[in-house]
Design a protein around this motif. Sequence first.
Motif, PDB file in Angstrom:
ATOM      1  N   ARG A   1      45.961  71.161  27.852  1.00 14.83           N
ATOM      2  CA  ARG A   1      44.808  70.264  27.772  1.00 14.83           C
ATOM      3  C   ARG A   1      44.357  70.064  26.333  1.00 14.83           C
ATOM      4  O   ARG A   1      44.078  68.934  25.903  1.00 14.83           O
ATOM      5  CB  ARG A   1      43.670  70.809  28.622  1.00 14.83           C
ATOM      6  N   LEU A   2      44.293  71.124  25.574  1.00 12.65           N
ATOM      7  CA  LEU A   2      43.822  71.017  24.197  1.00 12.65           C
ATOM      8  C   LEU A   2      44.870  70.353  23.304  1.00 12.65           C
ATOM      9  O   LEU A   2      44.513  69.671  22.323  1.00 12.65           O
ATOM     10  CB  LEU A   2      43.466  72.400  23.662  1.00 12.65           C
TER      11      LEU A   2
ATOM     12  N   ARG B   1      44.371  66.731  23.643  1.00 14.35           N
ATOM     13  CA  ARG B   1      43.140  66.284  23.004  1.00 14.35           C
ATOM     14  C   ARG B   1      43.262  66.265  21.479  1.00 14.35           C
ATOM     15  O   ARG B   1      42.767  65.335  20.819  1.00 14.35           O
ATOM     16  CB  ARG B   1      41.987  67.187  23.414  1.00 14.35           C
ATOM     17  N   LEU B   2      43.904  67.264  20.906  1.00 10.33           N
ATOM     18  CA  LEU B   2      43.896  67.430  19.450  1.00 10.33           C
ATOM     19  C   LEU B   2      45.075  66.770  18.744  1.00 10.33           C
ATOM     20  O   LEU B   2      45.019  66.533  17.534  1.00 10.33           O
ATOM     21  CB  LEU B   2      43.889  68.929  19.107  1.00 10.33           C
TER      22      LEU B   2
ATOM     23  N   GLY C   1      36.592  71.341  20.871  1.00 12.92           N
ATOM     24  CA  GLY C   1      37.671  72.220  21.287  1.00 12.92           C
ATOM     25  C   GLY C   1      38.052  73.246  20.238  1.00 12.92           C
ATOM     26  O   GLY C   1      38.876  74.121  20.503  1.00 12.92           O
TER      27      GLY C   1
END
Length: 834
Positions: free
Chosen positions: A132-133, A136-137, A327
């Motif tokens: 998930r991260l 996002r990143l 995050g």
Amino acid sequence: MSGSYSKVRAVLGPTNTGKTHLAMERLLGHSSGMIGFPLRLLARENYERMVARKGAKNVGLITGEEKIVPPGARWFSCTVEAMPLDRRVEFLAVDEIQLCADPDRGHVFTDRLLHARGLVETMFLGAETIRRLLLRLVPGIEVETRPRLSELSYAGPVKLSRLPPRSAIVAFSAAEVYAIAEAVRRRRGGCAVVMGRLSPRTRNAQVALYQEKEVDFLVATDAIGMGLNMDVDHVAFAGLSKFDGHRPRPLLAAEVAQIAGRAGRGMRDGSFGVTGVCPPLGEELVEAVEAHAFEPLEQLAWRNSALDFTSVEALLASLTMPPSLPGLVRGQDATDVLTLEALHHDADIRKAAQGRAATRLLWEACQIPDFRKLATDAHVKLCANVFTHLRAGKNLPVDWVRGEIEALDKVEGDIDTLMQRLTDVRVWAYITARADWMRDATPWARLAREIEDRISDTLHMKLMARFVDKRAAHLTRRLEDQEAEELQAVVSNHGVVLVEGHEVGRVEGFNFHPDPATQGQEKKFLLRAARRALGQELPRRILRCETAADEAFSLTDDRQVVWEGAKIARLKRSENLLKPEVEILHSEFLDGLARERLRARISAFVAAEVEKRLGALLVAMKDPPAELRGVMYRLGEASGVMEAENVAPELRQVLKKLGVEAGRFAFFMPAVLKPGSAKLRALLWGVANDRNPPPLPAAGLVSAPMPGNWGADFALSMGWLPAGPVMVRLDVAEKLVREMHYLVRKHPVFLPPNLGSRMGLKPDQLAPVLNALGFRIIPAQVLGEKRYGPAAPAMLARRKMEPKPVAPPPPPPVPVSEDNPFAALAALRQAARR
């Protein structure tokens, strides 16, 4: 290495999915590449694989402590911290990218995630929890999930002694690792040991010990969770909590899975469970590990990498900046930041660190790794010294570096000492690997590596000596392949029992004593094989004992009979003091017939020993004159020494002919007072009284202090006459008393000058001893100063004795009848007393 590049991929999944293998294939498929690993050990391991494929001149190794960079190197294996991001390569990869969430090291991994890129392809390898991260990143990242190649299943609790071969036991402190490893050595033959503090060389040697099946067990910390590929079938947790450098805490589910995932390799399934005192795993945790399903990471550790070096204060401010992206969170302050803060409070350091170049230099010195983790000022002081020396000159002083490194060139000490010394060497390996800090870094780096190798080899040998029993390990493996009946077992001439050429115990007498080191599942098989060999050996031993000469046996003070160094029988009380019973000690290998044969042989030995030591007494008792039968019977009951009795003078002459001295204090046979005879008599007294006899005075003594555990009766029966503060040997006392009575029969005489030495007495003991024997010492002038003079010597005289008490009338005679078979013996005793 940041910017827009053609392809960024993430390959995620549990252990044993082939992620690292895929990355290595992709790396070597490009014209240049770089991969970062979380451990120096993994970096070197994969460097060697790359060298095998591409050749040493084309491959580089870059870690904090070790740099191998050939001029034409195009492929690089690195630790994540040491990745040279200024090198442009087509392919770049980072392993175990989920470590971005680690509060201590995570900021380094996060920095690589955000900024490290290959010109053509970038790949991040790790656990599914970071998906998930990553999305996002890292915009545009392609995420691929790979399934585990084999199944991982929960096996529940298993005792240490029942763990299957090819098991890894995981503990979370050095003390626990040592305790478990020693238990495995005792019960299963030994194990390899893997801990984070070991050098790569020692760890590789220990892993090789396991991989080559010299041992079947591995005891490790959670260090095995990171990329160590071994043939482990089962992982057993000895605990479920760890100290993370700040506090004790329970293991996270993902951490349990990372460690448990070492079980099974390739297509071979693996299992995990608990052992020792570790409680069983909960159902939810087991399901999560088996399904590889864990809560996704919510945040990653971050630290600003765009640092401000205008001053130390500005540098600290930039290091503590908060993240700007969701995050990301600031991780815990690493050692380098804590060291910088500590040095900032030093006025001299603060004064020297003025300007951008000096501040940058101070920061580089603070980044020296604290491998020792001493939690003291020693690391801060080292960093300060490095900065001070570099600030004063372009390079570190050679004499200082030499002194520090050579002080570590020692291989003495225990395991913990060697591991501590290894971490010290690693610090200096890091320092000497900095070419900009050393005038000529190469020889110093080589010296540090040589010292590390020497200590590592010594540590490996000490780990093997402490935790590996090759004998038991070999037998354990043999038991996997065949039944105990097929094992070759023999008994050597010295009683050593060998199974497959390895000692498993000894035969002593008629008993088998297994080696205490023989433990675990194999014990029953080994003992079964040993007993099969003993079934053939023991009959030969029984025959050898039966036909042995008397010299092969001996008696001990605890009333045991010894043969060939082993106790095989004990003496027991009987009706006749001089004929004790013999009891054969228990042995599972002796049946009733064998025990009786042995009992008869040992009884014959005991009788011969009595005959040898007390033969004169036996002869005298055989057929004495009728009027002395009672006396001789009682003398026999007392084994040759008894209190004096009133007998007619003519009977005294008869006793003398029989070898009996009828003295003032006792009737005794001088022959039984000899040291060997006295020792046997003491032993027979112990048998009759069912206790071990007290030790006798040394042979040759004439007098001795009365031992506290002796009574007057025991002293006399052993041939010692209690006399005041000491006891005097009976034959010596009788002889001297006779002589002195003759001297003083009419009047006192001068004290014989050698009397004290003849009795073995000190001057202050002579008077009380003579008094107890019926004499006294008086000054000569008391008898008449005119006659003897004022300085006359002492005189010896008889002591006025107290009148003897009147003896009670004898008891009425016991009538002799057939109803009283002992009446004749009682009547004989009464007549003798009269």
